[in-house]
Write an enzyme that holds these catalytic residues in place. Structure first.
Site, PDB file in Angstrom:
ATOM      1  N   GLY A 170     -29.345   1.731  -9.109  1.00 53.81           N
ATOM      2  CA  GLY A 170     -28.535   2.216  -7.990  1.00 53.81           C
ATOM      3  C   GLY A 170     -29.116   1.956  -6.618  1.00 53.81           C
ATOM      4  O   GLY A 170     -28.902   2.751  -5.692  1.00 53.81           O
ATOM      5  N   HIS A 230     -21.294  -8.806  -6.347  1.00 50.50           N
ATOM      6  CA  HIS A 230     -21.782  -9.706  -7.393  1.00 50.50           C
ATOM      7  C   HIS A 230     -22.893 -10.563  -6.795  1.00 50.50           C
ATOM      8  O   HIS A 230     -22.756 -11.069  -5.672  1.00 50.50           O
ATOM      9  CB  HIS A 230     -20.639 -10.586  -7.914  1.00 50.50           C
ATOM     10  CG  HIS A 230     -21.061 -11.477  -9.030  1.00 50.50           C
ATOM     11  ND1 HIS A 230     -21.332 -10.993 -10.297  1.00 50.50           N
ATOM     12  CD2 HIS A 230     -21.303 -12.816  -9.073  1.00 50.50           C
ATOM     13  CE1 HIS A 230     -21.711 -11.995 -11.066  1.00 50.50           C
ATOM     14  NE2 HIS A 230     -21.704 -13.101 -10.351  1.00 50.50           N
TER      15      HIS A 230
HETATM   16  C1  GAR Z   1     -27.068  -5.918  -8.133  1.00 50.43           C
HETATM   17  O1  GAR Z   1     -27.809  -7.089  -7.955  1.00 50.43           O
HETATM   18  C2  GAR Z   1     -25.588  -6.246  -8.255  1.00 50.43           C
HETATM   19  O2  GAR Z   1     -25.182  -7.303  -7.439  1.00 50.43           O
HETATM   20  C3  GAR Z   1     -25.488  -6.598  -9.713  1.00 50.43           C
HETATM   21  O3  GAR Z   1     -26.296  -5.655 -10.369  1.00 50.43           O
HETATM   22  C4  GAR Z   1     -27.360  -5.272  -9.496  1.00 50.43           C
HETATM   23  C5  GAR Z   1     -27.402  -3.753  -9.424  1.00 50.43           C
HETATM   24  O4  GAR Z   1     -28.542  -3.315  -8.730  1.00 50.43           O
HETATM   25  N1  GAR Z   1     -24.132  -6.568 -10.169  1.00 50.43           N
HETATM   26  C6  GAR Z   1     -23.612  -7.428 -11.042  1.00 50.43           C
HETATM   27  O5  GAR Z   1     -24.274  -8.302 -11.578  1.00 50.43           O
HETATM   28  C7  GAR Z   1     -22.139  -7.235 -11.345  1.00 50.43           C
HETATM   29  N2  GAR Z   1     -21.569  -8.403 -11.933  1.00 50.43           N
HETATM   30  P1  GAR Z   1     -28.635  -1.808  -8.229  1.00 50.43           P
HETATM   31  O6  GAR Z   1     -28.317  -0.900  -9.422  1.00 50.43           O
HETATM   32  O7  GAR Z   1     -30.060  -1.648  -7.795  1.00 50.43           O
HETATM   33  O8  GAR Z   1     -27.663  -1.622  -7.110  1.00 50.43           O
END
Ligand code: GAR
Length: 212
Positions: free
Chosen positions: A12, A109
């Protein structure tokens, strides 16, 4: 005050950036709830520590995708959201769910869409020899990692980059990009024009993150 519900699957860090900047910049919108399909998602504990409502809707407790989507939508709607924000939410949502929140459902993304939808974006960008990587905030449509683009951040690929080093720099860019896009959203500064998203104040819908 616009009401934002954030869906997460893990640590998160994007959620944290959104919450911090919404307060620091005094947006006319606040994160009112954080939901996950995983009760142990790190971001849920962080949000609870900030006094934000949290809930877990376990996908394994539902026999079908539709049943899970309905339970998730019920949990979301209890918070009367103006915006539903996917921030590292790693489950595919069905067409009915996407239609229900059409025009107020955003995702981030970690690639310059339409390149590299799906998983392992940084590894695939390096394998393809990309000189520039990045991240995209977009309205969600039923197709995976697809939909009208709100804003993109470009991050240079450096000699010797690995998927891990690139991911760190793209994530830092995400922490600027997603709050920027959401600030526009809650201020009513986004309009859909076919497949294009217009920023009504004419602010640039891109970031060039050379320094990260
Ligand atoms: C982020 O890099 C986001 O862009 C990616 O997951 C990560 C979450 O990080 N999302 C995807 O790959 C969706 N297709 P976080 O939990 O630290 O925000």
């Amino acid at each position: 005050m616009q009401r934002i519900v954030v869906l997460i699957s893990g640590r998160g860090s994007n959620l944290e950036a959104i919450v911090r900047q919404s307060v620091a910049q005094d947006w006319p919108g606040r994160v009112v709830a954080v939901l996950s399909h995983k009760a142990d998602a790190g971001g849920l504990a962080w949000a609870a520590g900030q006094g934000i409502a949290t809930a877990a809707v376990d996908h394994r407790a539902h026999a079908t995708r539709e049943a899970f989507d309905t339970a998730l939508a019920d949990a979301i709607d209890a918070h009367r959201p103006d915006w539903v924000v996917l921030a590292g939410f790693m489950r595919i949502l069905g067409d009915g769910f996407v239609q229900r929140y059409a025009g107020r459902l955003l995702n981030i993304h970690p690639s310059l869409l339409p390149a590299f939808p799906g998983l392992h974006t940084h590894r695939r960008a390096l394998e393809a020899g990309c000189a520039v990587a990045g991240a995209t905030v977009h309205f969600v449509t039923p197709a995976l990692d697809h939909g009208p683009i709100v804003a993109q951040a470009a991050v240079p690929v450096r000699a010797g980059d690995t998927p891990e080093t690139l991911a760190v720099r793209v994530l830092a860019a995400e922490h600027r990009l997603y709050p920027m896009a959401l600030r526009w959203a809650v201020r009513g500064r986004l309009r859909l024009d076919g497949q294009r998203v217009l920023q009504l104040d004419g602010e640039p819908q891109h970031l060039f993150c050379e320094e990260t």
